[in-house]
Structure formats: C-alpha cells, structure tokens
Design a protein around this motif. Structure first.
Motif, PDB file in Angstrom:
ATOM      1  N   ALA A   1       0.832  -1.208   0.000  1.00  0.00           N
ATOM      2  CA  ALA A   1       0.000   0.000   0.000  1.00  0.00           C
ATOM      3  C   ALA A   1       0.863   1.253   0.000  1.00  0.00           C
ATOM      4  CB  ALA A   1      -0.930  -0.006   1.214  1.00  0.00           C
TER       5      ALA A   1
ATOM      6  N   LYS B   1       1.147   3.963  -3.072  1.00  0.00           N
ATOM      7  CA  LYS B   1       0.815   5.368  -2.795  1.00  0.00           C
ATOM      8  C   LYS B   1       1.923   6.295  -3.279  1.00  0.00           C
ATOM      9  CE  LYS B   1      -0.516   8.412   1.021  1.00  0.00           C
ATOM     10  NZ  LYS B   1      -0.729   8.495   2.502  1.00  0.00           N
TER      11      LYS B   1
ATOM     12  N   ALA C   1      -3.053   5.020  -7.161  1.00  0.00           N
ATOM     13  CA  ALA C   1      -3.814   5.490  -5.998  1.00  0.00           C
ATOM     14  C   ALA C   1      -4.914   4.489  -5.644  1.00  0.00           C
ATOM     15  CB  ALA C   1      -4.417   6.866  -6.286  1.00  0.00           C
ATOM     16  N   GLU C   2      -5.588   3.977  -6.677  1.00  0.00           N
ATOM     17  CA  GLU C   2      -6.621   2.964  -6.432  1.00  0.00           C
ATOM     18  C   GLU C   2      -6.016   1.669  -5.895  1.00  0.00           C
ATOM     19  OE1 GLU C   2     -10.189   2.896  -6.842  1.00  0.00           O
ATOM     20  OE2 GLU C   2      -9.641   4.985  -6.522  1.00  0.00           O
TER      21      GLU C   2
ATOM     22  N   SER D   1      -3.281   1.435  -4.140  1.00  0.00           N
ATOM     23  CA  SER D   1      -2.919   1.684  -2.736  1.00  0.00           C
ATOM     24  C   SER D   1      -4.140   1.584  -1.835  1.00  0.00           C
ATOM     25  CB  SER D   1      -2.282   3.075  -2.605  1.00  0.00           C
ATOM     26  OG  SER D   1      -2.055   3.393  -1.257  1.00  0.00           O
ATOM     27  N   ARG D   2      -5.260   2.134  -2.307  1.00  0.00           N
ATOM     28  CA  ARG D   2      -6.486   2.085  -1.504  1.00  0.00           C
ATOM     29  C   ARG D   2      -6.960   0.638  -1.327  1.00  0.00           C
ATOM     30  NH1 ARG D   2     -11.944   2.610  -2.285  1.00  0.00           N
ATOM     31  NH2 ARG D   2     -11.723   2.713  -4.519  1.00  0.00           N
ATOM     32  N   LYS D   3      -6.825  -0.153  -2.388  1.00  0.00           N
ATOM     33  CA  LYS D   3      -7.211  -1.572  -2.307  1.00  0.00           C
ATOM     34  C   LYS D   3      -6.359  -2.306  -1.270  1.00  0.00           C
ATOM     35  CE  LYS D   3      -7.071  -5.859  -5.007  1.00  0.00           C
ATOM     36  NZ  LYS D   3      -6.049  -6.456  -4.126  1.00  0.00           N
TER      37      LYS D   3
ATOM     38  N   SER E   1      -4.810  -0.964   1.208  1.00  0.00           N
ATOM     39  CA  SER E   1      -5.139  -0.449   2.543  1.00  0.00           C
ATOM     40  C   SER E   1      -6.397  -1.120   3.083  1.00  0.00           C
ATOM     41  CB  SER E   1      -5.346   1.070   2.491  1.00  0.00           C
ATOM     42  OG  SER E   1      -4.164   1.721   2.100  1.00  0.00           O
ATOM     43  N   LEU E   2      -7.394  -1.307   2.220  1.00  0.00           N
ATOM     44  CA  LEU E   2      -8.607  -1.996   2.666  1.00  0.00           C
ATOM     45  C   LEU E   2      -8.300  -3.439   3.071  1.00  0.00           C
ATOM     46  CD1 LEU E   2     -11.244  -0.717   0.054  1.00  0.00           C
ATOM     47  CD2 LEU E   2     -11.132  -0.162   2.491  1.00  0.00           C
TER      48      LEU E   2
ATOM     49  N   GLU F   1     -17.324   7.484  -1.080  1.00  0.00           N
ATOM     50  CA  GLU F   1     -16.727   6.692  -2.152  1.00  0.00           C
ATOM     51  C   GLU F   1     -17.571   6.729  -3.435  1.00  0.00           C
ATOM     52  OE1 GLU F   1     -13.344   5.833  -0.197  1.00  0.00           O
ATOM     53  OE2 GLU F   1     -13.888   5.240  -2.218  1.00  0.00           O
TER      54      GLU F   1
ATOM     55  N   GLN G   1     -18.182   1.325  -5.471  1.00  0.00           N
ATOM     56  CA  GLN G   1     -17.612   0.792  -4.224  1.00  0.00           C
ATOM     57  C   GLN G   1     -18.652   0.683  -3.132  1.00  0.00           C
ATOM     58  OE1 GLN G   1     -14.477  -0.182  -3.825  1.00  0.00           O
ATOM     59  NE2 GLN G   1     -13.882   0.305  -5.897  1.00  0.00           N
TER      60      GLN G   1
END
Length: 534
Positions: free
Chosen positions: A260, A264, A283-284, A286-288, A290-291, A427, A431
């Motif tokens: 992540a 980022k 960015a997406e 990294s968000r994935k 992180s989730l 979001e 999502q």
C-alpha cells in the motif's frame, strides 16, 4: 565410570531441553508477526510449563513476549501488565540484562503513548544496567531509542548525538542489523530537516547493510524512503524505479502494508509528472491494499481478543485452583493434627489402664482432644461456606467478564460500521455496494446467537431459575424480551444495553415501553425495580 556417564547424559539432556525451549520462544516470536493469537496460545503453554518447573528465566521471557504481542496489537494496558510481571520475575531470577531489555520495551510502550518523560525514565534505568555489565549492543539500542525521543520533540541536535552514539556502539559490537536501523534513523532526521543529500546517503548505507544481512523486510522500507527523497528532489523517474522495486519486493513477501505504501508513493510520483492515468491506477491500488490491511487486521483483532479473553479467564481459573490447593493443604494439616492427637490420646488411655493412675488427668486430656476435634469441624464448616461464597463470586465475575466482552465486541463493530457508513457517503458508486454488504454483515453480528447462549448459561448460573420463574407467570414474552429483562437485572445502563442488543437508544426506549405493557406495570412504577424483585 558409571557416575561420570550419568552426569554427562544429564548435562546433554538439560542442554537439549534448554535448546527446545529457546526454539519454542523463537517460533512464538516469528509467529507473532502473522498469527498473534496463535503465538499468544503457544506462549501461554510455555509459561504454564515454566511455572510448573519453576523456570523463572523462561517464565519471564514468555511474559515479555506476550507483552510485546499485546503492544503490537494496540492493547497497551494488558501489555504493561505483562511487562511489569516479567520485570518482577526477571528480578527474582537474578537476570539483570533481561530486566534491562524488558525496561527498554516498557520505555517504547510509553513512547508510543506519548508519555515521553516516563519513557525516558525507563530508558535511563535500562541504560544504567547495560553500562554496568558492559553490554555494548544493549546500550546502543537504548541510545537509539533516546534519539527517537529527541526527534519527536524536534530537538535534532540531541537526536543526532544519541543516534551517532548508538551507531558507534553497534559498530564496536559488529552488529550490522542494528547499525542499518541507526542509518535509517539518521536518514529520517535529515529528511525532516530537508537535507535530502545527507538523507539519501544514510538511507543508502542502511540499505547496503540490510542486504548484507538478507533482511528483506527492512530493505523495503528503506527503498521506499529512497524513492521519497528522489521524488522530493524532483527526480521523478528515478523515484518511480525505487518505488517499483519496493512494491515488487513487498509483493514477493506478501507484505500488504508495504504494498500500500509503495503504490501510494508511485501515485504521487506519476501525479507530479502529470501522468494522471497512472497516478489514478496506483492510488486505487494503494487504496485496495489499505482496505486489505484493515480487513486482515480486523480478523486478527477479533481472534486475538478471543484468545486474550480465554487467557484471562483461564488465569483466573488457575488462581482459583491454587486457592483450592491451599485450602486442601490446610485441611490435610488439620487432619494430620487430629490424627496425631488421637494417637496420643490412645497411648495415654492405654497407659492409664496399665498403671491405673491419674484417671482425672486422662479424662481432662480426652475432653481437650474432643474440644479440638469440634473446633476443627467448625473450622471445616466455615471453610466450606467460604468456598461456596467464592464459587458464587467467581460465577458473577465470569458473567461480568462475558458481558464486558460482548459490549467491547459490539462497540468495536459499531465503530467499524460507522466508519464504513462514512466511507459509503464519500466513495464512488461502484464501491458502495461492497461496503454496504460489510455493514449488513456487521449488523448480523450484533445479534450472534452463540454469544447470547453463552451469556444465558452464565446468567442462569448466577441467577438460578430466573427465566423459569418468568415463564411460569404465563406471560407472552419473546426471546428479545427475555434478553432485555436479563440485562436490566444486571443493572446495566441504557447505553450498554443498547450496545449489547445492537440497537439505538430510541429503539431501546420503545422496547422498554412494550415490555412494561406486557408486564402490566403502572405508569408511575419503575421497570428496573420491578425486574430486581423477580
């Protein structure tokens, strides 16, 4: 000859046993990174064995590792309890260097709780012990931690001083992994001061040492830091190369957190290069990641909390059994005294029959012995009453602990649900559906029947035949009504009751109103007082 052989075999056996214990401790330390709940279970078994064999050093190491696991999981109060207990055990065992290492861990705990003065106090105690025993490596570790304290306070001159002193210590001890960490710390300080050339040099030295030690986890973070420096100095392409290396290495190790972070950083670099498609992609990504981190952490935390609850429960059970053993020893001693007294009495009677003298004195002794027996019987009766009272208190405590566990679990789910609801509002539409499904699953977990069955079992052990007496009144009460009555019986406030039932306080008010109608309670009478009288 045979005696020497026996001694040799004994020494070999003890060495193998010590080696096996060290291997188990290392296994627990390694397992704590991915399965903290399993590591805690393993350490608990080792701790119990160490207690049984009066092995204080192993007992202390188990407590220290359990404290570290709780600290890494964010349970600081429980971690501090383990650390303080370990300090006591190490002191009793006469292990000053273990005491120093444990104090260093306590200092780190206070550091991350922003209690810098208390952290420094424990660091100073540990540093004093390490210097007394000329332990250069331990001294260097504490000096590095003190450098962190000054960096936190933006006192960079002092931070540089202690980090360089730590580096000198590690170099004297030829401990490259420690030196790599210090170079990384120095790079971070230079980065804070925007002295990017110096930061880059120190990060490079750190990376070289990590690679020599084949420390891939440490290498990932340093490579990310190198990418940050290059990006901040406008070298975007070189920055992307470093960040991609970090991402590939993190992916090969399955380190989702570093994945992540690397994704980022790549998104930031591409954004500065105005390559928005790539920036959006990373960015997406990294968000994935992180989730994924939050999801895995949630599962780990739930399993860890259950193990921690079981651990505390079993610890209480062990204490109870130890108290029972003490009582049994007292009873055994009393029985032995009675037996001795009876033997003496028989000897005296036999002597009186043979000599036919001092009949009055023999009768007096017999009366005294009978009085002693009666006193012991009365004492045994008091002990039995105390044991019954203790058992009732234990059951009440188990019920309270179980209720507290349910409250904490539902509070955690409530916080997570609120966070996900906030994310749903912010979001993109594609999502929202997935996050709404997570919220639905959380709502379903609020009324988990297994927890309520366990709660009902614990409640009936404390308040026997309570539910049966309610049913015998002929009232048409639903299972939800029975749960509400039980929680009111425990004198819980409305907020805790609502949390346990997974409903809002307004819904709880409606449920209480409906319950009053079913119980035929007048408007001016208290529902709580009525339930307490049942």
């Amino acid at each position: 000859m045979h005696r020497l052989t026996y001694i040799f075999v004994l020494i070999i056996g003890l060495s193998l046993r010590a080696y096996g214990q060290d291997m188990d401790l290392q296994k627990a330390a390694s397992l704590s990174q991915t399965r903290p709940d399993s590591a805690l279970l393993l350490l608990r078994k080792l701790y119990i064995k160490a207690q049984e064999k009066a092995n204080k050093p192993i007992e202390g190491q188990c407590l220290q590792q359990m404290g570290t696991i709780c600290y890494n999981q964010g349970h600081y109060s429980q971690a501090l309890d383990f650390y303080l207990h370990a300090d006591k055990v190490f002191t009793q065992a006469g292990k000053p260097l273990s005491v120093a290492a444990n104090m260093g861990d306590i200092g780190i705990l206070y550091y991350y709780n922003k209690q810098l003065d208390r952290a420094r106090s424990f660091y100073n105690k540990a540093l004093s012990i390490y210097r007394q025993y000329h332990n250069v490596k331990g001294e260097a570790k504490i000096l590095g931690n003190i450098g962190h304290l000054y960096e936190k306070q933006h006192r960079y001159d002092s931070a540089f001083y202690y980090q360089r002193k730590a580096l000198e210590g590690y170099q004297r001890a030829n401990f490259k992994q420690g030196a790599a960490k210090i170079y990384e710390n120095l790079g971070s300080i230079y980065e804070d001061l925007a002295r990017y050339d110096s930061a880059y040099v120190n990060f490079n030295r750190s990376l070289q040492l990590y690679r020599e030690q084949n420390d891939q986890t440490g290498s990932i973070e340093v490579i990310n830091n190198l990418g940050d420096i290059l990006r901040k100095t406008g070298k975007y392409k070189e920055s992307i190369v470093q960040s991609r290396r970090a991402l590939q290495l993190a992916t090969s190790l399955g380190n989702v957190y570093q994945q992540a972070s690397s994704a980022k950083d790549l998104g930031k670099a591409f954004e500065l290069m105005e390559q928005m498609d790539s920036a959006y992609h990373y960015a997406e990504l990294s968000r994935k990641y992180s989730l994924d981190v939050y999801s895995k952490d949630g599962v780990k935390q739930t399993a860890f909390l259950q193990v921690l609850y079981d651990f505390n429960k079993k610890s209480d059970e062990i204490d109870r059994l130890n108290n029972i053993r003490k009582v049994n020893r007292i009873i055994a001693i009393a029985v032995t005294i009675v037996a001795v007294l009876l033997v003496i009495l028989l000897m005296v009677l036999f002597s009186r029959q043979r000599l036919k003298l001092r009949d009055q004195q023999a009768i007096a002794r017999q009366n005294a012995a009978e009085h002693e027996v009666m006193r012991l019987e009365l004492k045994n009766q008091h002990l039995e009453e105390a044991a019954l009272k203790q058992q009732l208190e234990l059951r009440s405590k188990e019920l309270s602990n179980h209720t507290l566990s349910l409250i904490k679990n539902n509070q955690f789910l409530e916080q997570l649900r609120a966070s996900l609801q906030a994310m749903v509002k912010d979001e993109r539409r594609d999502q929202k559906k997935q996050m709404q499904q997570l919220i639905t699953q959380i709502n379903e977990n609020f009324s988990h029947e297994q927890h309520w069955r366990e709660f009902t079992l614990a409640f009936e052990q404390v308040h026997q035949q309570f539910f049966e007496s309610l049913r015998n009144r002929g009232l048409e009460l639903t299972p939800a009504d029975m749960r509400l009555i039980a929680l009111i019986k425990m004198n819980l406030d409305s907020a805790d009751i609502a949390t346990l039932l997974g409903i809002s306080t307004d819904s709880l008010r409606v449920s209480r109103y409906r319950l009053r109608k079913k119980l035929n309670i007048s408007q001016g009478d208290s529902l709580s007082l009525f339930v307490q009288t049942l």
